[in-house]
Design a protein around this motif. Structure first.
Motif, PDB file in Angstrom:
ATOM      1  N   GLY A 189       3.680 -14.255  -9.210  1.00  0.00           N
ATOM      2  CA  GLY A 189       4.665 -13.836  -8.219  1.00  0.00           C
ATOM      3  C   GLY A 189       4.784 -14.820  -7.085  1.00  0.00           C
ATOM      4  O   GLY A 189       5.888 -15.131  -6.620  1.00  0.00           O
ATOM      5  N   LEU A 190       3.653 -15.344  -6.642  1.00  0.00           N
ATOM      6  CA  LEU A 190       3.660 -16.315  -5.551  1.00  0.00           C
ATOM      7  C   LEU A 190       4.370 -17.603  -5.957  1.00  0.00           C
ATOM      8  O   LEU A 190       5.195 -18.137  -5.206  1.00  0.00           O
ATOM      9  N   GLY A 191       4.064 -18.102  -7.141  1.00  0.00           N
ATOM     10  CA  GLY A 191       4.697 -19.341  -7.606  1.00  0.00           C
ATOM     11  C   GLY A 191       6.195 -19.199  -7.767  1.00  0.00           C
ATOM     12  O   GLY A 191       6.962 -20.101  -7.405  1.00  0.00           O
ATOM     13  N   ALA A 221      14.393 -22.374   5.138  1.00  0.00           N
ATOM     14  CA  ALA A 221      13.748 -22.503   3.830  1.00  0.00           C
ATOM     15  C   ALA A 221      12.284 -22.091   3.898  1.00  0.00           C
ATOM     16  O   ALA A 221      11.777 -21.385   3.012  1.00  0.00           O
ATOM     17  N   VAL A 222      11.586 -22.523   4.956  1.00  0.00           N
ATOM     18  CA  VAL A 222      10.165 -22.178   5.108  1.00  0.00           C
ATOM     19  C   VAL A 222      10.001 -20.677   5.329  1.00  0.00           C
ATOM     20  O   VAL A 222       9.140 -20.032   4.714  1.00  0.00           O
ATOM     21  N   LEU A 223      10.835 -20.108   6.208  1.00  0.00           N
ATOM     22  CA  LEU A 223      10.744 -18.678   6.482  1.00  0.00           C
ATOM     23  C   LEU A 223      11.099 -17.862   5.240  1.00  0.00           C
ATOM     24  O   LEU A 223      10.450 -16.844   4.949  1.00  0.00           O
ATOM     25  N   ALA A 224      12.102 -18.301   4.495  1.00  0.00           N
ATOM     26  CA  ALA A 224      12.476 -17.607   3.263  1.00  0.00           C
ATOM     27  C   ALA A 224      11.331 -17.651   2.248  1.00  0.00           C
ATOM     28  O   ALA A 224      11.073 -16.662   1.546  1.00  0.00           O
ATOM     29  N   SER A 225      10.637 -18.777   2.173  1.00  0.00           N
ATOM     30  CA  SER A 225       9.496 -18.889   1.258  1.00  0.00           C
ATOM     31  C   SER A 225       8.403 -17.905   1.641  1.00  0.00           C
ATOM     32  O   SER A 225       7.794 -17.249   0.777  1.00  0.00           O
ATOM     33  N   GLY A 226       8.150 -17.791   2.953  1.00  0.00           N
ATOM     34  CA  GLY A 226       7.141 -16.845   3.411  1.00  0.00           C
ATOM     35  C   GLY A 226       7.519 -15.410   3.091  1.00  0.00           C
ATOM     36  O   GLY A 226       6.683 -14.619   2.618  1.00  0.00           O
ATOM     37  N   LEU A 227       8.777 -15.050   3.323  1.00  0.00           N
ATOM     38  CA  LEU A 227       9.234 -13.697   3.030  1.00  0.00           C
ATOM     39  C   LEU A 227       9.223 -13.424   1.521  1.00  0.00           C
ATOM     40  O   LEU A 227       8.907 -12.310   1.088  1.00  0.00           O
ATOM     41  N   GLY A 228       9.559 -14.449   0.739  1.00  0.00           N
ATOM     42  CA  GLY A 228       9.506 -14.282  -0.709  1.00  0.00           C
ATOM     43  C   GLY A 228       8.083 -14.050  -1.195  1.00  0.00           C
ATOM     44  O   GLY A 228       7.841 -13.210  -2.069  1.00  0.00           O
ATOM     45  N   ALA A 229       7.134 -14.803  -0.626  1.00  0.00           N
ATOM     46  CA  ALA A 229       5.727 -14.633  -0.999  1.00  0.00           C
ATOM     47  C   ALA A 229       5.233 -13.239  -0.619  1.00  0.00           C
ATOM     48  O   ALA A 229       4.527 -12.581  -1.396  1.00  0.00           O
ATOM     49  N   ILE A 230       5.604 -12.785   0.571  1.00  0.00           N
ATOM     50  CA  ILE A 230       5.212 -11.433   1.006  1.00  0.00           C
ATOM     51  C   ILE A 230       5.811 -10.386   0.073  1.00  0.00           C
ATOM     52  O   ILE A 230       5.141  -9.413  -0.319  1.00  0.00           O
ATOM     53  N   SER A 231       7.078 -10.568  -0.296  1.00  0.00           N
ATOM     54  CA  SER A 231       7.735  -9.616  -1.196  1.00  0.00           C
ATOM     55  C   SER A 231       6.998  -9.530  -2.527  1.00  0.00           C
ATOM     56  O   SER A 231       6.787  -8.429  -3.064  1.00  0.00           O
ATOM     57  N   ALA A 232       6.622 -10.687  -3.071  1.00  0.00           N
ATOM     58  CA  ALA A 232       5.957 -10.709  -4.371  1.00  0.00           C
ATOM     59  C   ALA A 232       4.581 -10.052  -4.310  1.00  0.00           C
ATOM     60  O   ALA A 232       4.249  -9.198  -5.136  1.00  0.00           O
ATOM     61  N   LEU A 233       3.762 -10.436  -3.333  1.00  0.00           N
ATOM     62  CA  LEU A 233       2.395  -9.919  -3.260  1.00  0.00           C
ATOM     63  C   LEU A 233       2.354  -8.460  -2.819  1.00  0.00           C
ATOM     64  O   LEU A 233       1.617  -7.651  -3.392  1.00  0.00           O
ATOM     65  N   LEU A 234       3.149  -8.119  -1.796  1.00  0.00           N
ATOM     66  CA  LEU A 234       3.169  -6.736  -1.330  1.00  0.00           C
ATOM     67  C   LEU A 234       3.808  -5.820  -2.369  1.00  0.00           C
ATOM     68  O   LEU A 234       3.339  -4.687  -2.590  1.00  0.00           O
ATOM     69  N   GLY A 235       4.865  -6.299  -3.025  1.00  0.00           N
ATOM     70  CA  GLY A 235       5.495  -5.496  -4.071  1.00  0.00           C
ATOM     71  C   GLY A 235       4.551  -5.232  -5.224  1.00  0.00           C
ATOM     72  O   GLY A 235       4.514  -4.126  -5.773  1.00  0.00           O
ATOM     73  N   LEU A 236       3.772  -6.237  -5.595  1.00  0.00           N
ATOM     74  CA  LEU A 236       2.781  -6.057  -6.660  1.00  0.00           C
ATOM     75  C   LEU A 236       1.721  -5.045  -6.245  1.00  0.00           C
ATOM     76  O   LEU A 236       1.313  -4.180  -7.036  1.00  0.00           O
ATOM     77  N   ARG A 237       1.279  -5.133  -4.989  1.00  0.00           N
ATOM     78  CA  ARG A 237       0.286  -4.187  -4.489  1.00  0.00           C
ATOM     79  C   ARG A 237       0.821  -2.754  -4.497  1.00  0.00           C
ATOM     80  O   ARG A 237       0.130  -1.827  -4.926  1.00  0.00           O
ATOM     81  N   LEU A 238       2.051  -2.582  -4.041  1.00  0.00           N
ATOM     82  CA  LEU A 238       2.656  -1.248  -4.020  1.00  0.00           C
ATOM     83  C   LEU A 238       2.840  -0.701  -5.438  1.00  0.00           C
ATOM     84  O   LEU A 238       2.689   0.509  -5.667  1.00  0.00           O
ATOM     85  N   ALA A 239       3.158  -1.591  -6.383  1.00  0.00           N
ATOM     86  CA  ALA A 239       3.310  -1.155  -7.769  1.00  0.00           C
ATOM     87  C   ALA A 239       1.998  -0.616  -8.325  1.00  0.00           C
ATOM     88  O   ALA A 239       1.980   0.374  -9.067  1.00  0.00           O
ATOM     89  N   LEU A 240       0.897  -1.246  -7.950  1.00  0.00           N
ATOM     90  CA  LEU A 240      -0.412  -0.789  -8.416  1.00  0.00           C
ATOM     91  C   LEU A 240      -0.817   0.519  -7.740  1.00  0.00           C
ATOM     92  O   LEU A 240      -1.386   1.402  -8.375  1.00  0.00           O
ATOM     93  N   VAL A 241      -0.496   0.653  -6.461  1.00  0.00           N
ATOM     94  CA  VAL A 241      -0.874   1.858  -5.716  1.00  0.00           C
ATOM     95  C   VAL A 241      -0.079   3.069  -6.182  1.00  0.00           C
ATOM     96  O   VAL A 241      -0.630   4.158  -6.399  1.00  0.00           O
ATOM     97  N   PHE A 242       1.233   2.897  -6.352  1.00  0.00           N
ATOM     98  CA  PHE A 242       2.099   4.027  -6.674  1.00  0.00           C
ATOM     99  C   PHE A 242       2.456   4.107  -8.160  1.00  0.00           C
ATOM    100  O   PHE A 242       3.247   4.961  -8.559  1.00  0.00           O
ATOM    101  N   ASP A 243       1.892   3.204  -8.966  1.00  0.00           N
ATOM    102  CA  ASP A 243       2.127   3.197 -10.407  1.00  0.00           C
ATOM    103  C   ASP A 243       3.614   3.108 -10.725  1.00  0.00           C
ATOM    104  O   ASP A 243       4.172   3.892 -11.491  1.00  0.00           O
ATOM    105  N   THR A 244       4.273   2.128 -10.113  1.00  0.00           N
ATOM    106  CA  THR A 244       5.695   1.883 -10.329  1.00  0.00           C
ATOM    107  C   THR A 244       5.873   0.550 -11.054  1.00  0.00           C
ATOM    108  O   THR A 244       4.958  -0.285 -11.077  1.00  0.00           O
ATOM    109  N   PRO A 245       7.040   0.292 -11.666  1.00  0.00           N
ATOM    110  CA  PRO A 245       7.275  -0.997 -12.330  1.00  0.00           C
ATOM    111  C   PRO A 245       7.145  -2.155 -11.346  1.00  0.00           C
ATOM    112  O   PRO A 245       7.691  -2.101 -10.232  1.00  0.00           O
ATOM    113  N   ALA A 246       6.426  -3.198 -11.746  1.00  0.00           N
ATOM    114  CA  ALA A 246       6.113  -4.291 -10.825  1.00  0.00           C
ATOM    115  C   ALA A 246       7.351  -5.072 -10.396  1.00  0.00           C
ATOM    116  O   ALA A 246       7.546  -5.346  -9.208  1.00  0.00           O
TER     117      ALA A 246
END
Length: 266
Positions: free
Chosen positions: A13-15, A214-239
């Motif tokens: 997700g980060l990559g 571009a830098v800020l968008a990269s940071g927000l994209g990384a947060i979206s990927a990692l936080l979204g993955l975490r939320l998917a694991l917590v709430f058992d939703t599609p990643a």
């Protein structure tokens, strides 16, 4: 200690996010959102052809994305309405891809994984493809950054500066095809545009320079990927959809904060 599959999923997700977000800035600036969707939809036909030919999924998706992008670029220069052309190609290629998959009874395939992603099933080889392709896109954007910005501002300005705007558009087309090919495993063809467009759109109100956006968008994209993955694991939703939903929430927060003049860009 995190399980190996969680570490691989997070790295995938980060990559993907770090490569998609800077490219997404150009997609936003050039208003190419529908173009990104059409490229992603064409990739599903490449998946079907790869399975039929026994070639790597990445290769088939990349080739079909490039073919679609080249076709759109060629036909749009012949007075064919761009939005109509993109709509026809996007939905037709997706439909043909899904039909082609149905003709492969000997191949076991979970088509939902390619439509919405299957980040938890990412393997070591997938990681190599994602980070290799993402690194290529980032390197290409850094190398052509000035020329791409000039061509984005206007074709006449680019020509006056000795830059071929058509060439720079092809650079973006190639980069977009690579991102689509590497992102299929993470968020799927139907959600790739979320990592391309939403982080860039969320970063836009607070960026003072193109590089800053571009830098800020990269940071927000990384947060979206990692936080979204975490939320998917917590709430058992599609990643994949969880990552897209997280990006959408960040965009909503950005939109609200942008209403305060002291927080907006100067």
């Amino acid at each position: 200690m995190l399980d190996d599959f969680l570490i691989r999923a997070g790295l995938a997700g980060l990559g993907t996010a770090l490569a998609a977000a800077p490219l997404g800035c150009f997609v936003v600036w050039r208003r190419m959102a529908y173009f990104g969707d059409a490229t992603a939809h064409a990739a599903i036909l490449g998946v079907a052809l790869s399975l039929a030919a026994g070639t790597p999924i990445f290769l088939g998706a990349l080739v079909m994305a490039l073919v679609m992008a080249t076709l759109v670029t060629t036909l749009s220069s012949r007075n064919v309405a761009a939005d109509t052309l993109l709509g026809v190609i996007a939905h037709s290629s997706l439909a043909f891809g899904l039909v082609a998959v149905s003709f492969l009874p000997a191949v076991r395939i979970d088509i939902v994984a390619y439509l919405f992603g299957d980040i938890l099933a990412v393997g070591r080889m997938d990681l190599a493809v994602i980070w290799g392709g993402g690194g290529l896109v980032v390197a290409l954007l850094c190398w052509r950054w000035s020329a791409l910005l000039t061509a984005t501002l206007g074709g006449d300005l680019a020509m006056a500066s000795g830059i071929n705007p058509r060439h720079e558009r092809m650079v973006l087309t190639f980069s977009l095809a690579v991102v689509v090919a590497v992102a299929i495993k993470v968020v799927g063809v139907l959600l790739i545009a979320s990592l391309l467009i939403i982080p860039a759109a969320a970063a836009r109100p607070f960026a003072r320079t193109p590089e800053g956006m571009a830098v800020l968008a990269s940071g927000l994209g990384a947060i979206s990927a990692l936080l979204g993955l975490r939320l998917a694991l917590v709430f058992d939703t599609p990643a994949g959809p969880s990552i897209a939903c997280t990006a959408a929430i960040l965009f909503a927060i950005s939109t609200i904060l942008s209403q305060f003049p002291g927080l907006r860009r100067g």
